[in-house]
Design a protein around this motif. Structure first.
Motif: not given
Length: 105
Positions: A7-14, A63-65, A67-71
């Motif tokens: 739940e704490g994923w970080e990055g420029p888009l977030i 972010a992660i769910p 990404f996984v769904l779109s990939a």
């Protein structure tokens, strides 16, 4: 992966998405745009409606769910466009003068 915080994923888009939400809420609440929006207020706004939040998406948790769904989800392809029928003649005939002349009055 013990200790990994999904739940704490970080990055420029977030960070950019959180910044947009903060600016939207500051404008909606008529707050001073030069002051930072409190992070706890954004966290509450991103909480679920039953818990007293506004139900805004928390990009760090999505972010992660997403990404996984779109990939790994195939994208449906549109049907092919019909091919237009070509004219039966292959030569173009031109009658008259070139360039066309304008009639005089």
């Amino acid at each position: 992966m013990s200790g990994f915080n999904w739940e704490g994923w970080e990055g420029p888009l977030i960070d950019a998405t959180n910044h947009l939400m903060s600016n939207f809420l500051k404008q909606l609440l008529n707050l001073d745009a030069s002051l930072p929006f409190p992070s706890h207020s954004l966290y509450i706004a991103q909480g679920g409606i039953p818990a007293g939040g506004l139900g805004l998406y928390r990009p760090g948790a999505r972010a992660i769910p997403d990404f996984v769904l779109s990939a790994f989800t195939p994208t449906p392809q549109p049907p092919p466009l019909p091919t237009p029928a070509l004219p039966k003649t292959s030569a173009i005939s031109f009658q008259g003068s070139f360039p066309p002349t304008c009639p005089t009055h």
